[in-house]
Write an enzyme that holds these catalytic residues in place. Structure first.
Site, PDB file in Angstrom:
ATOM      1  N   ASP A 191       0.853  -1.186   0.000  1.00  0.00           N
ATOM      2  CA  ASP A 191       0.000   0.000   0.000  1.00  0.00           C
ATOM      3  C   ASP A 191       0.890   1.238   0.000  1.00  0.00           C
ATOM      4  O   ASP A 191       2.088   1.158   0.271  1.00  0.00           O
ATOM      5  CB  ASP A 191      -0.885   0.025   1.251  1.00  0.00           C
ATOM      6  CG  ASP A 191      -0.036   0.009   2.515  1.00  0.00           C
ATOM      7  OD1 ASP A 191       0.293   1.100   3.015  1.00  0.00           O
ATOM      8  OD2 ASP A 191       0.327  -1.091   2.990  1.00  0.00           O
ATOM      9  N   ASP A 209       1.463   4.698   2.055  1.00  0.00           N
ATOM     10  CA  ASP A 209       1.149   5.091   3.417  1.00  0.00           C
ATOM     11  C   ASP A 209       0.268   6.341   3.464  1.00  0.00           C
ATOM     12  O   ASP A 209       0.094   7.041   2.467  1.00  0.00           O
ATOM     13  CB  ASP A 209       2.447   5.324   4.194  1.00  0.00           C
ATOM     14  CG  ASP A 209       2.301   5.027   5.666  1.00  0.00           C
ATOM     15  OD1 ASP A 209       1.820   3.928   5.992  1.00  0.00           O
ATOM     16  OD2 ASP A 209       2.667   5.882   6.483  1.00  0.00           O
TER      17      ASP A 209
END
Length: 277
Positions: free
Chosen positions: A203, A205
């Site tokens: 992902d 952040d």
């Protein structure tokens, strides 16, 4: 205990098995039990130990993982090289979800963990370069799409970062964020093991882009989607691992008197002896 291994894989989030038809080995350590029973088998002609970092069923959150027991247990089986896959967030645009990165620097932002086997005496670990360069090069050579280099900041967890924290880390030039890379890396060095992180970006952040921020579901889902690819990278890396003899990861303590024991498969240790003697 008869099982021995030269190489270990420490599995990260969602990575709970690696070997076919392994032998199960229970190890007790001076630091308690490791995260799980250790599996030992053969990969590419090498004896390999596998240990799920969080336990068989994700029993341990990042700050409660028995890091000292884990590395000691692996060393007691003879492990001298450790490959450490982990889920990470991206902090800067040079990385993206789905990337596999071999970082070359680590920043510690943890505060509740015991980061050393040293409990007395003057034993100071040289740690300017926290990862084994030779091991990192072997991982990077296993897949042309792997990115090499960058700093990984390790936060305490188990919560994710605030947006301001994330933006601060990115502003320092750090490219990856993680919750388990420390104290695993320095403990491996104290055990005189070659160690490298293999970071799968799951992902971006919270400070990188607008939105709700990082969620556990997306992290687990992307790691699971890339698990077979990661296993392939590990297998190819194990096929081409360099000889650990002579590496500074194992020779840094030559001439020092260590104040802790380094176990061996025969049950003997090196406590109170000159390391390397």
């Amino acid at each position: 205990m008869n099982a021995t291994a030269d190489v270990a894989v420490i599995g990260g989030t969602g990575f709970y098995s690696f070997l076919d038809d392994p032998e199960q080995v229970s190890v007790e350590t001076p630091y308690g039990l490791p995260s799980a029973t250790i599996s030992v088998g053969t990969v590419a002609g090498r004896r390999v130990a596998f240990l799920p970092r969080h336990g068989d069923h994700h029993d341990y959150p990042p700050h409660a993982i028995p890091y000292r027991a884990n590395l000691w247990a692996l060393r007691s089986l003879g492990v001298r090289q450790v490959l450490a896959p982990c889920a990470v967030g991206g902090l800067r645009e040079e990385v993206a979800p789905g990337d596999i990165v071999v970082p070359d620097q680590l920043v510690d932002r943890t505060y509740r963990r015991i980061p050393s086997y040293v409990e007395s005496g003057a034993v100071h670990l040289p740690y300017a370069d926290p990862y084994c360069e030779r091991l990192g090069a072997a991982v990077a050579g296993a897949d042309p799409e792997i990115k090499a280099g960058g700093a990984m900041v390790v936060i305490e967890g188990p919560r994710f970062s605030t947006r301001a924290e994330s933006q601060h880390y990115a502003a320092q030039g750090w490219s990856l964020i993680n919750m388990t890379g420390h104290p695993e890396a320095p403990l491996a060095r104290e055990m005189q093991q070659c160690y490298t992180a293999i970071a799968l970006v799951t992902d971006m952040d919270a400070g990188v882009e607008a939105g709700q921020g990082v969620g556990q579901e997306e992290v687990f889902a992307l790691f699971k989607a890339n698990l077979e690819r990661l296993k392939g990278v590990l297998t190819r890396t194990i096929e081409s691992l360099p000889d650990p003899d002579g590496c500074t990861c194992s020779t840094w303590a030559e001439g020092m008197e260590l104040s802790y024991g380094i176990p061996t498969p025969d049950g003997a240790g090196e406590q109170g002896e000159e390391a390397g003697a």
